[in-house]
Design an enzyme around this catalytic site. Structure first.
Site, PDB file in Angstrom:
ATOM      1  N   CYS A   1      10.526   3.417  -3.488  1.00 58.38           N
ATOM      2  CA  CYS A   1      11.365   3.807  -2.341  1.00 58.38           C
ATOM      3  C   CYS A   1      12.762   4.243  -2.773  1.00 58.38           C
ATOM      4  O   CYS A   1      13.492   4.839  -1.993  1.00 58.38           O
ATOM      5  CB  CYS A   1      11.476   2.651  -1.360  1.00 58.38           C
ATOM      6  SG  CYS A   1       9.885   1.999  -0.895  1.00 58.38           S
TER       7      CYS A   1
ATOM      8  N   HIS B   1      17.634   1.975   2.964  1.00 60.34           N
ATOM      9  CA  HIS B   1      16.175   2.149   2.975  1.00 60.34           C
ATOM     10  C   HIS B   1      15.602   1.369   4.159  1.00 60.34           C
ATOM     11  O   HIS B   1      16.061   0.275   4.480  1.00 60.34           O
ATOM     12  CB  HIS B   1      15.591   1.640   1.651  1.00 60.34           C
ATOM     13  CG  HIS B   1      14.103   1.692   1.630  1.00 60.34           C
ATOM     14  ND1 HIS B   1      13.409   2.809   2.012  1.00 60.34           N
ATOM     15  CD2 HIS B   1      13.171   0.751   1.318  1.00 60.34           C
ATOM     16  CE1 HIS B   1      12.119   2.567   1.911  1.00 60.34           C
ATOM     17  NE2 HIS B   1      11.950   1.322   1.501  1.00 60.34           N
TER      18      HIS B   1
ATOM     19  N   ASN C   1       8.150   2.207   7.189  1.00 61.30           N
ATOM     20  CA  ASN C   1       8.637   2.437   5.831  1.00 61.30           C
ATOM     21  C   ASN C   1       7.920   3.656   5.247  1.00 61.30           C
ATOM     22  O   ASN C   1       6.716   3.612   4.995  1.00 61.30           O
ATOM     23  CB  ASN C   1       8.359   1.186   4.984  1.00 61.30           C
ATOM     24  CG  ASN C   1       8.826   1.334   3.546  1.00 61.30           C
ATOM     25  OD1 ASN C   1       9.238   2.419   3.125  1.00 61.30           O
ATOM     26  ND2 ASN C   1       8.762   0.246   2.796  1.00 61.30           N
TER      27      ASN C   1
HETATM   28  N1  ACO Z   1       0.430  -9.830  11.809  1.00 58.30           N
HETATM   29  C1  ACO Z   1       0.381 -11.146  12.047  1.00 58.30           C
HETATM   30  N2  ACO Z   1       0.597 -12.059  11.085  1.00 58.30           N
HETATM   31  C2  ACO Z   1       0.891 -11.609   9.847  1.00 58.30           C
HETATM   32  C3  ACO Z   1       0.948 -10.246   9.550  1.00 58.30           C
HETATM   33  C4  ACO Z   1       0.701  -9.328  10.584  1.00 58.30           C
HETATM   34  N3  ACO Z   1       0.741  -8.010  10.404  1.00 58.30           N
HETATM   35  N4  ACO Z   1       1.268 -10.100   8.242  1.00 58.30           N
HETATM   36  C5  ACO Z   1       1.406 -11.332   7.735  1.00 58.30           C
HETATM   37  N5  ACO Z   1       1.153 -12.246   8.703  1.00 58.30           N
HETATM   38  C6  ACO Z   1       1.161 -13.693   8.587  1.00 58.30           C
HETATM   39  C7  ACO Z   1       0.922 -14.155   7.180  1.00 58.30           C
HETATM   40  O1  ACO Z   1      -0.461 -14.167   6.895  1.00 58.30           O
HETATM   41  C8  ACO Z   1       1.520 -15.537   7.210  1.00 58.30           C
HETATM   42  O2  ACO Z   1       0.613 -16.420   7.790  1.00 58.30           O
HETATM   43  P1  ACO Z   1       0.394 -17.877   7.150  1.00 58.30           P
HETATM   44  O3  ACO Z   1       1.725 -18.544   7.285  1.00 58.30           O
HETATM   45  O4  ACO Z   1      -0.677 -18.435   8.006  1.00 58.30           O
HETATM   46  O5  ACO Z   1      -0.017 -17.624   5.735  1.00 58.30           O
HETATM   47  C9  ACO Z   1       2.690 -15.384   8.175  1.00 58.30           C
HETATM   48  O6  ACO Z   1       2.449 -14.178   8.917  1.00 58.30           O
HETATM   49  C10 ACO Z   1       4.038 -15.282   7.520  1.00 58.30           C
HETATM   50  O7  ACO Z   1       3.911 -14.402   6.399  1.00 58.30           O
HETATM   51  P2  ACO Z   1       5.152 -14.016   5.528  1.00 58.30           P
HETATM   52  O8  ACO Z   1       4.716 -13.175   4.378  1.00 58.30           O
HETATM   53  O9  ACO Z   1       5.992 -15.219   5.247  1.00 58.30           O
HETATM   54  O10 ACO Z   1       5.929 -13.113   6.573  1.00 58.30           O
HETATM   55  P3  ACO Z   1       7.362 -12.562   6.440  1.00 58.30           P
HETATM   56  O11 ACO Z   1       8.181 -13.005   7.556  1.00 58.30           O
HETATM   57  O12 ACO Z   1       7.909 -12.718   5.038  1.00 58.30           O
HETATM   58  O13 ACO Z   1       7.139 -10.995   6.639  1.00 58.30           O
HETATM   59  C11 ACO Z   1       6.867  -8.981   5.414  1.00 58.30           C
HETATM   60  C12 ACO Z   1       6.249 -10.310   5.780  1.00 58.30           C
HETATM   61  C13 ACO Z   1       7.132  -8.189   6.681  1.00 58.30           C
HETATM   62  C14 ACO Z   1       5.903  -8.215   4.514  1.00 58.30           C
HETATM   63  C15 ACO Z   1       8.214  -9.221   4.677  1.00 58.30           C
HETATM   64  O14 ACO Z   1       8.011 -10.159   3.651  1.00 58.30           O
HETATM   65  C16 ACO Z   1       8.784  -7.977   4.086  1.00 58.30           C
HETATM   66  O15 ACO Z   1       9.193  -7.066   4.788  1.00 58.30           O
HETATM   67  N6  ACO Z   1       8.908  -7.918   2.753  1.00 58.30           N
HETATM   68  C17 ACO Z   1       9.478  -6.767   2.094  1.00 58.30           C
HETATM   69  C18 ACO Z   1       8.507  -5.652   2.104  1.00 58.30           C
HETATM   70  C19 ACO Z   1       9.102  -4.423   1.487  1.00 58.30           C
HETATM   71  O16 ACO Z   1      10.271  -4.175   1.572  1.00 58.30           O
HETATM   72  N7  ACO Z   1       8.292  -3.648   0.812  1.00 58.30           N
HETATM   73  C20 ACO Z   1       8.775  -2.462   0.186  1.00 58.30           C
HETATM   74  C21 ACO Z   1       7.612  -1.650  -0.087  1.00 58.30           C
HETATM   75  S1  ACO Z   1       8.140  -0.086  -0.473  1.00 58.30           S
HETATM   76  C22 ACO Z   1       7.273   0.761  -1.637  1.00 58.30           C
HETATM   77  O17 ACO Z   1       7.752   0.937  -2.731  1.00 58.30           O
HETATM   78  C23 ACO Z   1       5.923   1.309  -1.260  1.00 58.30           C
END
Ligand code: ACO
Length: 329
Positions: A114, A254, A284
């Protein structure tokens, strides 16, 4: 002799089809409320089956070239920042060159996740400052929908497709790219990875069955990296430019997660009104986020000559990149 390098035109393209959170509720075990609360995303664009990254890039590039009043033959270099090239090779930049008829341009793709567009801006601007090139086309473009595991709710709700482009050229002294901070921490590479299809795990039936050609992400680790690195990069750039956050007219971060953006707003102590946010509408789009945001900000009348625009991103690598640009248009 050195020259000032700045953005002289921008343009973007977003595919027609959209995928809402309600659509995703029918595909995986998720909810509109969870996605909005945890990410800020409501909808995202998805490329048509006939569209690949070079097609999205082409549409964005045409608009940026028109905005810059630049003909394709004037381009000396094309850099396409992408994690979803049409092919492993030839580069998407070469495919774009052919579509545009930009026959005088050297071409390469840039892989920095990204952060790719801001990396391209940093490297490209130096090629103009040094006198090597006069006009450069930078593109950030992704068809992430092609590398998503649509059965993985942890990742499939986050991403969208799109393309943004900018033309770099010589600008008045004191304008353009004022400071850049590019960095990486390769020890975190495993946290955001498409493990299949390269020389480590060549494509096979087994890699396809294991979804190894899709995005694998440790969301919590990437989140931690982002909340630390984005504000730090901004502070480094401000220091280099001899400015404070109060001098920044518009911050374009970003767009990976609304909570990451809010964290940066709090750490940097910048007013919300001076921060561009469109993650609700696009999700994203990786390398495309920043040039799409720049185009939207210009179209919304939020960019004026002399404005200090700060761009900051993080992504696969893990990488980070920031730039401070004094708007020259
Ligand atoms: N719907 C419902 N529940 C979900 C979903 C969903 N879509 N996704 C995850 N959950 C659940 C998980 O399974 C977990 O359940 P559990 O506690 O029973 O195991 C719970 O929600 C909490 O999961 P977390 O991973 O702690 O959720 P978090 O609040 O951290 O959010 C997220 C997850 C949105 C992915 C966050 O961590 C994030 O944004 N991270 C950064 C991602 C990012 O910036 N990526 C860049 C990629 S760019 C590139 O180069 C392609």
């Amino acid at each position: 002799m050195t020259y000032a390098a700045g953005i002289i035109g921008v343009g973007c393209y977003l595919p027609e089809k959209t995928l809402t959170n309600q659509d995703l509720e029918k595909m995986v075990d998720t909810s509109d409320a969870w996605i909005i609360e945890r990410t800020g995303i409501r909808t995202r664009h998805i490329a048509a089956p006939s569209q690949a990254t070079s097609d999205l890039s082409y549409e964005a590039a045409l608009r940026a070239l028109a905005d810059a009043k630049t003909k394709p033959e004037e381009l000396d270099l094309i850099i396409v920042a992408t994690e979803t090239p049409d092919y492993k090779y030839p580069s998407t930049a070469c495919l774009l060159q052919a579509k545009l008829g930009a026959k005088n341009a050297a071409c390469f793709d840039l892989s920095a996740g990204c952060s790719g567009f801001v990396y391209a801006l940093g490297i490209g601007s130096q090629s103009i400052v040094s006198g090597l090139y006069k006009k450069i086309l930078l593109v950030g473009a992704e068809t992430l929908s092609r590398i998503i595991n649509w059965t993985d709710r942890n990742t499939c709700v986050l991403f969208g497709d799109g393309a943004g482009a900018a033309v770099l050229g010589r600008v008045e002294e004191g304008y353009g790219v004022l400071a850049v901070d590019l960095g990486a921490d390769g020890t975190g590479g495993e946290h955001l990875i498409q493990p299949g299809g390269g020389s480590r795990n060549p494509a096979s039936h087994a890699t396809v069955d294991a979804h190894d050609h899709t995005i694998h992400m440790n969301g919590r680790e990437v989140f931690k990296f982002a909340t630390r690195r984005m504000p730090n990069a901004c502070k480094t750039i401000l220091q280099k430019a001899g400015m404070t956050i109060d001098d920044v007219t518009l911050l374009i971060p970003h767009q990976a997660n609304r909570r990451i953006i809010d964290n940066a707003i709090n750490r940097l102590k910048i007013d919300r009104e001076r921060v561009w946010v469109n993650i609700d509408r696009h999700g994203n789009m990786s390398a495309a986020c920043i040039p799409v945001s720049l185009t939207e900000a210009q179209e919304a009348g939020c960019l004026h000559k002399g404005d200090n625009v700060m761009l900051v991103a993080f992504g696969a690598g893990l990488t980070w990149a920031g730039a401070l640009v004094k708007w020259a248009k």
